[in-house]
Design a protein around this motif. Structure first.
Motif, short mmCIF file in Angstrom:
data_model
loop_
_atom_site.label_atom_id
_atom_site.label_comp_id
_atom_site.label_asym_id
_atom_site.label_seq_id
_atom_site.Cartn_x
_atom_site.Cartn_y
_atom_site.Cartn_z
N GLN A 106 -3.06 24.59 -26.02
CA GLN A 106 -1.95 25.53 -25.88
C GLN A 106 -1.11 25.22 -24.65
N GLN A 107 -1.76 24.71 -23.61
CA GLN A 107 -1.03 24.37 -22.40
C GLN A 107 -0.31 23.03 -22.52
N GLY A 108 -0.45 22.41 -23.68
CA GLY A 108 0.23 21.14 -23.90
C GLY A 108 -0.42 19.96 -23.17
N LEU A 109 -1.67 20.13 -22.76
CA LEU A 109 -2.34 19.07 -22.01
C LEU A 109 -2.92 18.00 -22.93
N VAL A 110 -3.23 18.38 -24.16
CA VAL A 110 -3.79 17.42 -25.12
C VAL A 110 -3.13 17.65 -26.48
N ASP A 111 -3.17 16.62 -27.32
CA ASP A 111 -2.62 16.78 -28.66
C ASP A 111 -3.76 16.94 -29.68
N GLN A 112 -3.41 16.95 -30.98
CA GLN A 112 -4.43 17.24 -31.99
C GLN A 112 -5.37 16.08 -32.27
N HIS A 113 -5.09 14.91 -31.67
CA HIS A 113 -6.01 13.78 -31.86
C HIS A 113 -7.13 13.78 -30.84
N PHE A 114 -6.97 14.60 -29.85
CA PHE A 114 -7.95 14.67 -28.77
C PHE A 114 -9.21 15.37 -29.29
N THR A 115 -10.38 14.82 -28.96
CA THR A 115 -11.61 15.42 -29.50
C THR A 115 -12.53 15.96 -28.40
N ILE A 116 -13.31 16.93 -28.80
CA ILE A 116 -14.35 17.44 -27.93
C ILE A 116 -15.69 17.08 -28.58
N SER A 117 -16.59 16.49 -27.79
CA SER A 117 -17.90 16.08 -28.31
C SER A 117 -18.97 17.05 -27.83
N SER A 136 -16.46 29.06 -38.36
CA SER A 136 -15.81 30.25 -37.79
C SER A 136 -15.41 30.05 -36.33
N ILE A 137 -16.20 29.28 -35.58
CA ILE A 137 -15.81 29.03 -34.18
C ILE A 137 -14.50 28.24 -34.12
N LEU A 138 -14.39 27.23 -34.98
CA LEU A 138 -13.15 26.45 -35.00
C LEU A 138 -11.97 27.33 -35.39
N GLN A 139 -12.20 28.16 -36.41
CA GLN A 139 -11.11 29.00 -36.90
C GLN A 139 -10.66 30.01 -35.84
N GLU A 140 -11.66 30.66 -35.20
CA GLU A 140 -11.33 31.63 -34.14
C GLU A 140 -10.44 31.01 -33.07
N LYS A 146 -11.31 18.09 -37.42
CA LYS A 146 -11.15 16.73 -36.87
C LYS A 146 -11.27 16.68 -35.36
N GLN A 147 -11.08 17.82 -34.72
CA GLN A 147 -11.10 17.83 -33.26
C GLN A 147 -12.50 17.93 -32.67
N LEU A 148 -13.48 18.09 -33.55
CA LEU A 148 -14.87 18.23 -33.09
C LEU A 148 -15.69 16.99 -33.46
N ARG A 149 -16.40 16.50 -32.46
CA ARG A 149 -17.38 15.45 -32.71
C ARG A 149 -18.75 16.01 -32.38
N LEU A 150 -19.70 15.76 -33.24
CA LEU A 150 -21.06 16.19 -32.95
C LEU A 150 -21.90 14.97 -32.62
N GLU A 151 -22.64 15.05 -31.52
CA GLU A 151 -23.51 13.95 -31.11
C GLU A 151 -24.95 14.27 -31.47
N LEU A 152 -25.53 13.38 -32.27
CA LEU A 152 -26.90 13.58 -32.74
C LEU A 152 -27.73 12.37 -32.32
N THR A 153 -28.98 12.59 -32.02
CA THR A 153 -29.82 11.43 -31.71
C THR A 153 -30.45 10.91 -32.99
N GLU A 154 -30.86 9.65 -32.93
CA GLU A 154 -31.53 9.06 -34.10
C GLU A 154 -32.71 9.92 -34.53
N SER A 155 -33.51 10.35 -33.55
CA SER A 155 -34.74 11.07 -33.92
C SER A 155 -34.43 12.41 -34.58
N SER A 156 -33.37 13.09 -34.12
CA SER A 156 -33.09 14.39 -34.74
C SER A 156 -32.66 14.22 -36.19
#
Ligand code: C2E
Ligand code: CA
Ligand code: CA
Ligand code: CA
Length: 281
Positions: A106-117, A136-140, A146-156
């Motif tokens: 919203q502050q214009g610091l990042v665009d829609q290609h920027f991701t949070i992991s 629901s968290i994304l929607q809220e 596309k803006q969310l990356r989930l990091e998973l370990t091999e074992s999980s």
């Protein structure tokens, strides 16, 4: 210690008792921390190794008790996983990370290609309502999948293979990007990994730190980069601490990375300055 027969005390009991008390205190502390919202999210930039532009941020949880020093995840995450409290902690982290990203956008610091992991523990992966919660968290926060990356370990992934397969596929269908964390430290077979809908491998810090100035002894890193290229996956090298690491990784055409050389993890308040300095906006 409890008596075990005629005046004999089992020698190990005092130590076990002490440990049990400590664990109980830790569990109580974690529950309170959840209620009091003492978990804070720090962010470490993920950068393009050529331009040093920040392309995303990894969310890393810390426990901040009022007036105390920060507690790092290695000191409470394993226990939170054991007790199942990681599910709620992870939920708070996901909420906070998405709320912060929405604000920076919203502050214009990042665009829609920027991701949070966000790091996801295997306990969270097994939650039947995981997909609903993420949605629901994304929607809220007005964010897209596309803006969310989930990091998973091999074992999980491997430990819950049958169940997780379906979850991962659904996440992927919704265009959530999945990364394998600490890649190379697990024991998963490549033929299995190949079948997973994963778009990114994160090279474990231990492999990056064993990189030397000698191009003949780069260890396993070139191999992982080859695998990623063959499988058409992105690569993020973790734990880049020196210019030498950076140089060698660039030579190998590794595109993305993170590490103390670029940025330490910082609290949310410090992120806007980093983004501006890195020339993102
Ligand atoms: P990770 O996911 O592999 O995260 C990378 C860790 O390496 C972080 O430690 C980060 O601060 C540290 N790091 C980054 N750059 C460098 C570097 O150049 N050199 C060195 N030596 N270290 C670097 P941190 O924040 O203490 O987190 C430790 C682990 O705790 C994470 O490892 C992750 O497995 C777990 N964790 C952190 N936050 C969460 C969370 O919200 N949920 C879950 N389930 N696990 C989390
Ligand atoms: Ca991670
Ligand atoms: Ca990692
Ligand atoms: Ca790790």
């Amino acid at each position: 210690a409890k008596a075990s027969g005629k005046g004999q005390y089992r020698w190990f009991e005092p130590a076990m008792h002490k440990r049990a008390v400590q664990l109980l205190q830790l569990e109580t502390g974690l529950r309170q921390a959840l209620d009091r919202r003492e978990f804070v999210v720090y962010y470490q930039p993920i950068v393009d190794l050529q331009t040093r532009n920040i392309i995303g941020l990894e969310a890393l949880v810390r426990w901040q008790q009022p007036g105390q020093s920060l507690i790092y995840p290695d000191d409470f995450i394993p226990f939170a996983e054991e007790t199942g409290l990681i599910v709620e902690i992870g939920d708070q982290v996901l909420q906070q990370a998405c709320a912060d990203l929405a604000q920076w956008q919203q502050q214009g610091l990042v665009d829609q290609h920027f991701t949070i992991s966000v790091n996801l523990s295997s306990r969270q992966l097994l939650q039947p309502n995981l997909l609903g919660r993420i949605g629901s968290i994304l929607q809220e926060n007005g964010l897209s999948y596309k803006q969310l990356r989930l990091e998973l370990t091999e074992s999980s992934i491997i430990d819950n293979r049958a169940f997780v397969d379906g979850v991962l596929r659904t996440l992927r269908e919704r265009h959530i990007q999945l990364s394998i964390d600490d890649f190379g430290t697990g024991y998963s077979s490549l033929s299995y990994l190949h079948t997973l809908p994963v778009s990114c491998l994160k090279i474990d810090r231990s492999f990056v730190s064993s990189i030397t100035a000698n191009p003949d002894s780069l260890g396993i890193v070139p191999l992982i980069l080859n695998i990623a290229q063959t499988m058409n996956m992105q690569v993020i090298a973790e734990g880049i601490e020196s210019e030498m690491h950076l140089q060698q990784l660039r030579q190998l055409n590794c595109r993305y990375g993170q590490g103390y050389l670029f940025h330490y993890p910082v609290p949310a308040e410090a992120v806007p300055v980093l983004l501006v300095q890195a020339g993102n906006r």
